[in-house]
Design a protein around this motif. Structure first.
Motif, PDB file in Angstrom:
ATOM      1  N   ILE A 568       1.279   2.904  14.127  1.00  0.00           N
ATOM      2  CA  ILE A 568       1.931   3.278  12.637  1.00  0.00           C
ATOM      3  C   ILE A 568       1.558   2.344  11.630  1.00  0.00           C
ATOM      4  O   ILE A 568       1.399   2.628  10.547  1.00  0.00           O
ATOM      5  N   ARG A 573      -3.026   5.828   8.903  1.00  0.00           N
ATOM      6  CA  ARG A 573      -2.096   6.508   9.928  1.00  0.00           C
ATOM      7  C   ARG A 573      -1.012   7.317   9.335  1.00  0.00           C
ATOM      8  O   ARG A 573      -0.168   6.809   8.731  1.00  0.00           O
ATOM      9  N   VAL A 575       1.982  10.174  10.554  1.00  0.00           N
ATOM     10  CA  VAL A 575       2.309  10.886  12.129  1.00  0.00           C
ATOM     11  C   VAL A 575       1.610  12.219  12.173  1.00  0.00           C
ATOM     12  O   VAL A 575       0.871  12.340  13.296  1.00  0.00           O
ATOM     13  N   GLY A 584       4.145  13.984   1.822  1.00  0.00           N
ATOM     14  CA  GLY A 584       2.920  13.374   0.817  1.00  0.00           C
ATOM     15  C   GLY A 584       2.983  11.869   1.380  1.00  0.00           C
ATOM     16  O   GLY A 584       3.232  11.418   2.105  1.00  0.00           O
ATOM     17  N   GLY A 585       2.059  11.054   0.438  1.00  0.00           N
ATOM     18  CA  GLY A 585       1.754   9.533   0.928  1.00  0.00           C
ATOM     19  C   GLY A 585       0.408   9.429   1.379  1.00  0.00           C
ATOM     20  O   GLY A 585      -0.507  10.582   1.867  1.00  0.00           O
ATOM     21  N   SER A 586      -0.035   8.191   1.133  1.00  0.00           N
ATOM     22  CA  SER A 586      -1.642   7.850   1.416  1.00  0.00           C
ATOM     23  C   SER A 586      -1.800   7.394   2.952  1.00  0.00           C
ATOM     24  O   SER A 586      -3.070   7.487   3.231  1.00  0.00           O
ATOM     25  N   LEU A 588      -1.403   4.391   3.465  1.00  0.00           N
ATOM     26  CA  LEU A 588      -1.855   3.117   3.582  1.00  0.00           C
ATOM     27  C   LEU A 588      -0.643   2.047   3.490  1.00  0.00           C
ATOM     28  O   LEU A 588      -0.855   0.760   3.883  1.00  0.00           O
ATOM     29  N   LEU A 590       1.813   1.044   5.211  1.00  0.00           N
ATOM     30  CA  LEU A 590       2.330   0.205   6.203  1.00  0.00           C
ATOM     31  C   LEU A 590       1.364  -0.759   6.637  1.00  0.00           C
ATOM     32  O   LEU A 590       1.518  -2.072   7.227  1.00  0.00           O
ATOM     33  N   PHE A 616      12.755  -0.503  10.274  1.00  0.00           N
ATOM     34  CA  PHE A 616      11.204  -1.164  10.300  1.00  0.00           C
ATOM     35  C   PHE A 616      11.770  -2.678   9.634  1.00  0.00           C
ATOM     36  O   PHE A 616      12.712  -2.766   8.971  1.00  0.00           O
TER      37      PHE A 616
HETATM   38  P1  ADP Z   1       2.542   7.065   3.489  1.00  0.00           P
HETATM   39  O1  ADP Z   1       2.045   6.486   2.318  1.00  0.00           O
HETATM   40  O2  ADP Z   1       1.917   8.163   4.488  1.00  0.00           O
HETATM   41  O3  ADP Z   1       4.179   6.891   3.923  1.00  0.00           O
HETATM   42  P2  ADP Z   1       2.738   4.647   5.289  1.00  0.00           P
HETATM   43  O4  ADP Z   1       1.777   3.894   5.823  1.00  0.00           O
HETATM   44  O5  ADP Z   1       4.045   4.021   4.564  1.00  0.00           O
HETATM   45  O6  ADP Z   1       2.098   5.686   4.664  1.00  0.00           O
HETATM   46  O7  ADP Z   1       3.443   5.472   6.622  1.00  0.00           O
HETATM   47  C1  ADP Z   1       2.730   6.014   7.472  1.00  0.00           C
HETATM   48  C2  ADP Z   1       3.349   7.223   8.192  1.00  0.00           C
HETATM   49  O8  ADP Z   1       4.438   6.574   9.019  1.00  0.00           O
HETATM   50  C3  ADP Z   1       4.225   7.919   7.461  1.00  0.00           C
HETATM   51  O9  ADP Z   1       3.298   8.944   6.788  1.00  0.00           O
HETATM   52  C4  ADP Z   1       5.241   8.509   8.639  1.00  0.00           C
HETATM   53  O10 ADP Z   1       4.595   9.338   9.282  1.00  0.00           O
HETATM   54  C5  ADP Z   1       5.443   7.328   9.246  1.00  0.00           C
HETATM   55  N1  ADP Z   1       6.672   6.641   8.577  1.00  0.00           N
HETATM   56  C6  ADP Z   1       7.021   5.335   7.905  1.00  0.00           C
HETATM   57  N2  ADP Z   1       8.294   4.974   7.723  1.00  0.00           N
HETATM   58  C7  ADP Z   1       8.865   6.149   8.370  1.00  0.00           C
HETATM   59  C8  ADP Z   1      10.468   6.056   8.621  1.00  0.00           C
HETATM   60  N3  ADP Z   1      11.272   5.296   7.697  1.00  0.00           N
HETATM   61  N4  ADP Z   1      10.770   7.244   9.169  1.00  0.00           N
HETATM   62  C9  ADP Z   1       9.959   8.104   9.779  1.00  0.00           C
HETATM   63  N5  ADP Z   1       8.508   8.163   9.399  1.00  0.00           N
HETATM   64  C10 ADP Z   1       8.044   6.969   8.872  1.00  0.00           C
END
Ligand code: ADP
Length: 763
Positions: A568, A573, A575, A584-586, A588, A590, A616
């Motif tokens: 993750i 990455r 899910v 939505g989201g890139s 990037l 995490l 987290f």
């Molecule tokens: P994004 O911009 O896609 O959120 P992140 O790198 O922040 O990118 O997160 C990557 C992925 O991790 C998310 O697309 C999601 O699938 C999963 N994720 C992150 N935080 C959570 C959370 N609090 N609960 C569930 N899934 C999460």
């Protein structure tokens, strides 16, 4: 052994035909034995005689007869026997007679003048007590008892008594007499007792009772007092059953029947000597010219029995013959031993070579096994790398597609609503305000995305720089929670509550870290938590644990399944695509958080359960340092109207930015001097002492912003210069500050930001 077999073969011939002939003109010899075949003594004499005659090259025809007087009384059949001899040999033209032992010599003396007139007689096995008749010669058997008694004395110095066993046969009586003579002649260190005139049973009973420190000299005992015949060996074997005392003997055929040895007479040797005399007579030597000779004797010992009685080879008389001596075998079969030793050495060499070959083979096998293992490992590595490359490729493609979507969506909103405002004069003020809000919101979204892309590329190039300074955590945490509240409201997540938990002493804690980056990570956690939680609560907590600041964001959202946890934090990455579309989201965020936290010397992780929620967390070193004085006090904030009549130089080559700045500063009543190049700006600074502030762009035609700052600061070090640029990289900011610029605002900025920043430097 060989001789024994030869003797047995010869005797078989004699028994079958009683004559051993070669041809009709052969020299005829009568061999007359006192005793019987199978008696060891007679067999050994006969074997010596027949073997020597056979080897002479003369053609002999042998007639054999046996008086058999050991087992029978002569008086019972001797007259009939003579008739048989007479009738058998009258015509046979016997040319020489060989007799073995006294009885045969006595008998032949009685009949030779009638039956064998003029025939020479050769004897052996005869004791020396005769005056031999004419035409008679041979080998005298002389048992040397004295030598045997001396032998016992030297081998067993502690012996107190010697028992001599002898029977009452003709030879026995003669030997008994000789023994008395010997004892009279010489004193011995032990007593000597002669055992004779006794039954076999009594003999064994006596032997059982022989006291220790005695020895036995076994002469012979063929016939007991009751006339029972017993073979020599049978008596010897019985003796050995009844006693463990050392036994010596006087005949060579006793050896191998449990006696130590002795000064012995060999029947074979005596037979050979008698045959040699017979050959001489047959080849013309007159019988009476050959004097009777005393038969040879020798010391013979059995090595096995010597060992039992602890007799060493070195203590034996010189020239002794040792049988059963393992070393003898080696001596006797030197050639064979040499062959075996050579074979053994060759075998050893072959075995050694085989071992070496085998070892080399093993080594080669080992090498090839390691090589194969290496190959397999490399193969696996290549496969892993390939699948990683394929996955990375796939991720990048997915990322690009996603990115395109993430860029186009806000742009679409910005362009679309801007166009609507431009082309629809009929729109109400309310509608225009709404559309403007949408444009601002999407611009922020786009800006965040661009910032993320810049951050991740810096992390990848290992160029992420930090602005480390003493930091109070509380304002960061409250700021983050306030922004999260705004985001939650924006997303209309009314069923989700937000909570901040900190230690009561958090106000006092100062951390040496980069506050902007720390809030970036917290905001990312919080925004994700809001995005992926529809019901329940989100908790931001901050704890101080053993020199570490640990900050976590837990939610009661959709959670992450086990298989995704490990990856993750990897870039791109998400899910799954479905989720991407939904949320939505890139992908990037995490990985940027991970890059930042590692860069700050910390750790990052998560705990999560699908459909339950996620937590987290990250921890960074506390690095507590001395509080620093507030920067706000140093700078001295101005009132909004304080910009009135201030002379502000705007250096900007982009027309729209220049317009935005002019618009933003319109209300401040400041005097604006605008130029689109650095050369002119430097000149203005040089000639205008009333100039209060410079707003400097970096990318300019000709001299760039950095160079311009350097020159202006040389001319007017006190003149505040605020950089306003689209170069958002932190190193660019650092470079500008190093050159002397007072502040750094990155585009896009809003009017409020620019105003507050300028006001800081107005005085
Ligand atoms: P994004 O911009 O896609 O959120 P992140 O790198 O922040 O990118 O997160 C990557 C992925 O991790 C998310 O697309 C999601 O699938 C999963 N994720 C992150 N935080 C959570 C959370 N609090 N609960 C569930 N899934 C999460």
């Amino acid at each position: 052994m060989r001789s024994k077999y030869a003797a047995i073969a010869t005797l078989t011939l004699m028994l079958l035909g009683t004559a051993w002939s070669f041809s009709s003109n052969a020299t005829r010899i009568l061999l007359l034995n006192s005793y019987h075949p199978t008696l060891s003594w007679t067999d050994s004499l006969n074997y010596g005689i027949l073997k020597t005659l056979g080897q002479s090259g003369i053609n002999f025809e042998i007639y054999t007869e046996n008086l058999d007087l050991k087992r029978n009384q002569p008086s019972l059949y001797i007259s009939q026997y003579t008739r048989y001899i007479e009738s058998k040999y009258k015509q046979a033209q016997i040319e020489l007679i060989i007799v073995t032992d006294n009885d045969a010599l006595n008998y032949i003396e009685q009949i030779r003048y009638n039956v064998f007139p003029g025939v020479p007689v050769v004897f052996c096995g005869v004791n020396n007590q005769y005056l031999f008749a004419p035409n008679t010669t041979g080998v005298i058997e002389e048992v040397n008892l004295e030598r045997n008694l001396e032998l016992i004395a030297t081998q067993h110095p502690k012996i107190k008594k010697v028992y001599c066993i002898v029977d009452q046969t003709t030879t026995g009586k003669i030997i008994e007499k000789t023994l008395y003579g010997t004892l009279l002649r010489k004193a011995h260190p032990f007593d000597v007792e002669i055992i004779t005139n006794i039954t076999t049973h009594e003999l064994m009973a006596r032997v059982k009772e022989f006291e220790p420190q005695t020895a036995i000299l076994y002469v012979f005992f063929n016939q007991d007092i009751e006339g029972n015949y017993l073979p020599y060996e049978a008596i010897l074997d019985s003796l050995n059953k009844y006693t463990t005392l050392p036994i010596y003997g006087v005949w060579s055929f006793y050896i191998k029947h449990g006696i130590i040895g002795g000064h012995v007479i060999s029947g074979h040797d005596h037979g050979r000597m008698a045959a040699e005399i017979a050959i001489k007579i047959c080849t013309g030597t007159p019988t009476d010219s050959i004097k009777p000779v005393i038969g040879s004797t020798k010391y013979v010992f059995d090595y096995r029995i010597m060992q039992k009685h602890r007799i060493k080879l070195g203590q034996l008389p010189k020239n002794s013959v040792i049988i059963n001596n393992p070393y003898n075998f080696l001596k006797q079969h030197k050639a064979l031993v040499a062959v075996f030793v050579s074979l053994f050495i060759v075998l050893l060499v072959i075995i050694y070579l085989l071992i070496i070959i085998n070892r080399n083979r093993q080594r080669l096998l080992e090498v090839s096994r390691t090589y194969n293992q290496d190959l397999e490992e490399k193969n696996t590595q290549i496969k892993e790398s390939l699948s990683k490359a394929e996955e990375a490729n796939m991720l990048k493609s997915a990322f690009l597609a996603n990115m395109s979507h993430e860029i186009r969506t806000p742009l679409n909103a910005i362009v679309g609503f801007a166009k609507l405002i431009q082309t629809r004069p009929d729109l109400t003020d309310n509608e225009v305000d709404n559309f403007m809000n949408i444009i601002v919101e999407n611009s922020h979204r786009l800006l965040n995305l661009i910032n993320d892309i810049i951050d991740i590329s810096k992390i990848e190039a290992n160029q992420l720089r930090f602005n480390i300074r003493n930091t109070h955590l509380n304002p960061i945490l409250t700021n983050c929670i306030t922004n999260a509240q705004i985001e939650k409201d924006r997303l209309k997540k009314d069923n989700v509550s937000l909570k901040l938990i900190t230690t009561p002493t958090i106000d006092e804690v100062e951390v040496l870290t980069d506050p902007d980056r720390v809030s970036q990570v917290i905001s990312n956690f919080l925004n994700n938590a809001i995005k992926f939680t529809d019901n329940g609560k989100i908790i931001l907590s901050c704890l101080i644990i053993k020199g570490w600041i640990e900050i976590s964001v837990t939610d009661t959202g959709i959670g992450i399944d086990q298989s995704h946890k490990a990856v993750i934090f990897d870039r791109f990455r998400q899910v799954d695509n479905l989720l991407t579309r939904k949320y939505g989201g890139s992908g990037l965020g995490l990985s940027i958080c991970k890059g930042i936290i590692f860069g700050l010397g910390g750790e990052i992780g998560l705990e999560s359960e699908l459909d339950i929620g996620s937590g987290f967390w990250f921890r960074i070193p506390l690095n507590v340092s001395q509080p620093i004085p507030s920067t706000a006090a140093n700078i001295g904030l101005t009132q909004p109207n304080q910009l009135a009549n201030k002379n502000i130089l705007i250096v900007e080559d982009n027309e729209s930015t220049e317009k935005l700045l002019s618009e933003a500063l319109k209300k401040s009543k400041a005097n604006l001097i605008i130029t689109n190049n650095a050369e002119e700006a430097i000149e203005i600074c040089r000639i205008s002492p009333n100039l209060n502030i410079v707003l400097m762009d970096i990318r300019l035609p000709g001299i760039n912003g950095y160079e311009a700052i350097r020159i202006i600061k040389e001319i007017r070090p006190e003149l505040p210069i605020i950089v306003q640029t689209a170069n958002a990289m932190s190193d660019e900011r650092e470079q500008a500050i190093a050159l002397g610029c007072n502040d750094y605002i990155t585009k896009p900025y809003d009017a409020e930001t620019i105003l507050t920043t300028i006001e800081k430097y107005a005085n």
